[in-house]
Design a protein around this motif. Sequence first.
Motif, short mmCIF file in Angstrom:
data_model
loop_
_atom_site.label_atom_id
_atom_site.label_comp_id
_atom_site.label_asym_id
_atom_site.label_seq_id
_atom_site.Cartn_x
_atom_site.Cartn_y
_atom_site.Cartn_z
N GLY A 165 0.86 -1.17 0.00
CA GLY A 165 0.00 0.00 0.00
C GLY A 165 0.90 1.22 0.00
N PRO A 166 0.33 2.40 -0.02
CA PRO A 166 1.16 3.60 -0.10
C PRO A 166 2.15 3.70 1.06
CG PRO A 166 -1.14 4.13 -0.53
CD PRO A 166 -1.12 2.71 -0.05
N ASN A 167 3.36 4.18 0.76
CA ASN A 167 4.34 4.45 1.80
C ASN A 167 3.79 5.46 2.79
OD1 ASN A 167 6.15 2.84 0.36
ND2 ASN A 167 7.06 4.59 -0.70
N ILE A 168 4.40 5.47 3.98
CA ILE A 168 3.99 6.38 5.05
C ILE A 168 5.20 7.21 5.46
CG2 ILE A 168 3.06 6.55 7.40
CD1 ILE A 168 2.00 3.61 6.92
N LEU A 169 5.02 8.50 5.61
CA LEU A 169 6.05 9.35 6.20
C LEU A 169 5.40 10.10 7.36
CD1 LEU A 169 8.81 10.62 6.42
CD2 LEU A 169 8.17 12.23 4.60
N TYR A 170 5.74 9.64 8.56
CA TYR A 170 5.19 10.29 9.75
C TYR A 170 6.07 11.48 10.12
CZ TYR A 170 2.16 6.23 10.79
OH TYR A 170 1.20 5.24 10.76
N HIS A 171 5.49 12.68 10.01
CA HIS A 171 6.19 13.89 10.44
C HIS A 171 6.06 14.04 11.94
CE1 HIS A 171 6.50 18.29 11.29
NE2 HIS A 171 7.60 18.11 10.57
N ASN A 172 7.17 14.28 12.60
CA ASN A 172 7.19 14.48 14.05
C ASN A 172 6.75 15.90 14.35
OD1 ASN A 172 7.86 14.69 16.78
ND2 ASN A 172 9.69 13.43 16.57
N GLU A 173 5.56 16.02 14.94
CA GLU A 173 4.97 17.33 15.22
C GLU A 173 5.43 17.89 16.55
OE1 GLU A 173 1.59 18.32 13.00
OE2 GLU A 173 3.38 17.62 11.95
N GLY A 174 6.23 17.12 17.29
CA GLY A 174 6.62 17.50 18.64
C GLY A 174 5.67 16.89 19.65
N GLY A 175 6.14 16.75 20.87
CA GLY A 175 5.30 16.15 21.90
C GLY A 175 4.93 14.72 21.62
#
Length: 500
Positions: free
Chosen positions: A174-184
């Motif tokens: 399935g589509p790749n995932i890029l989790y952006h770290n939003e802080g906290g």
Amino acid sequence: MISRFGHAVSAAVLVSSAASPAAFQVVFTDITGRAGIALTGVLIESVAWGDYDNDGDEDLYLTGDGSNRLFRNDGRGRFTDVTDVARVGNSLFGVGTAFGDLDNDGDLDLYVVNFNDGPDVLYRNDGPVGRSGAYRFTDITTAAGTTIERSSRGMAFVDYDRDGLLDIFVLAIGPNILYHNEGGLRFRNVAGELGVDQNDQGVGVVAVDIDNNGWPDLFTGNRSNNFSNLYLNDGGEFTDIATSVGLTKRGLGMGVAAFDADNDLDFDLYWTSWPQVSNAMYENRGELEFENVELASGTDDPRGWGISVNAGDVDLDGWQDFFVTNGFDNSSSPNVLFLNDRDGSFSDITAAIGGGDFDGRGVAFADFDNDGDLDLVVTADAGQATRLWRNDTATGNHWLGLRLRGTASNASAIGARVVVRTAVGAMVQEVSGGAGRGSQNSLPLEFGLGAATVVEKLVVRWPSGTVQTFRDVAVDQYLELTEPFAATRRSGGRRVPRQE
């Protein structure tokens, strides 16, 4: 004698390096049993090294089919299974993992990608807890927002936008995932926004600054018969340039690695594949141009069912060697340990570990005993033990180890680029957030220096862009470098290097 997918029969094996420029023996000793990490009867897929308890030595996390295990290194050659105490016994089918300090609090957190069922797992390191002071983790997957349920296959930590917080790139069916770290410790999937959400059944990924512009790029191994992706990062925006720069092999791609194979101070790329298509060694020619030199280098491994790969200088000569795991099918050729011959070619010295005729899966290097040379762990299919080899090669070569800590950059310094110059040559490495197929070398960098007795110049470019230069650095020691401060000593009697 070793039969296909059998067991090595000798504990210590010496391999002459007569085919290479060195004049010594490469020696690895199988210490799996005495170290206490032998696991049989379970499929162990991937491996990550990380000093989760901040005691100065590398611990070991293994992922598998409902059998993830965390082994604490006691610093004396023994490992203790602390999975239950640490609370990291993910019960799903873990196929990839990495350590990284996601909240910059000074200890390593842990991410696990799961195949088939359920979301991935994000474990927050809570540090020492209770009277015993044992380090414990908490599963914060739901609170963190890393809850997309896809059949994941590989991952790497990368601070793609250089905001000082580690992000998480996940390859999936399935589509790749890029989790952006939003802080906290909150994350948001931005793969679609940034154009890295291709559905190519990605397996392995490595982050590396391929064009040396200060921004980490992403190279994938895709199991879809589509081309690999080389996502070029320009200020946090990505463009896939793989085919235009010469990365044109496609097949059932699996593991990937990035290392400077020819010591020209840029990163070359290696790609493993299942049969019908041989592995690729992409030489970086500069100016975003690559040439596949698999045949000239002797690294094509045409009969291997290539799964994972990782690199490290096993003989401390200043040239990167690498290990390819092969498995899954009885028709596969054995795993391979490639020694760099320093002339553009590599020699198969797998006999140094007693032979590679077993069903290998994950692979990673680390100096677990802090003696300056790189040791090796390779995971295996059910019925065969995951194996740990201690590097006992007596080369007479010198070395330098670096433990980096970011301040403006992410605390793990993942993405930091280090160039070492000596009288006998120059070399480059980056702190990696994962490579191969969901596996991770240790975060400290180990440089083999050959006959050099001093590092004339050491340049660190931190992920923030800050550059530090040190001169006349003593060898055969570990240094702790903190951005943007000078190094501190690890050994009595050694002077702090002079910083510019």
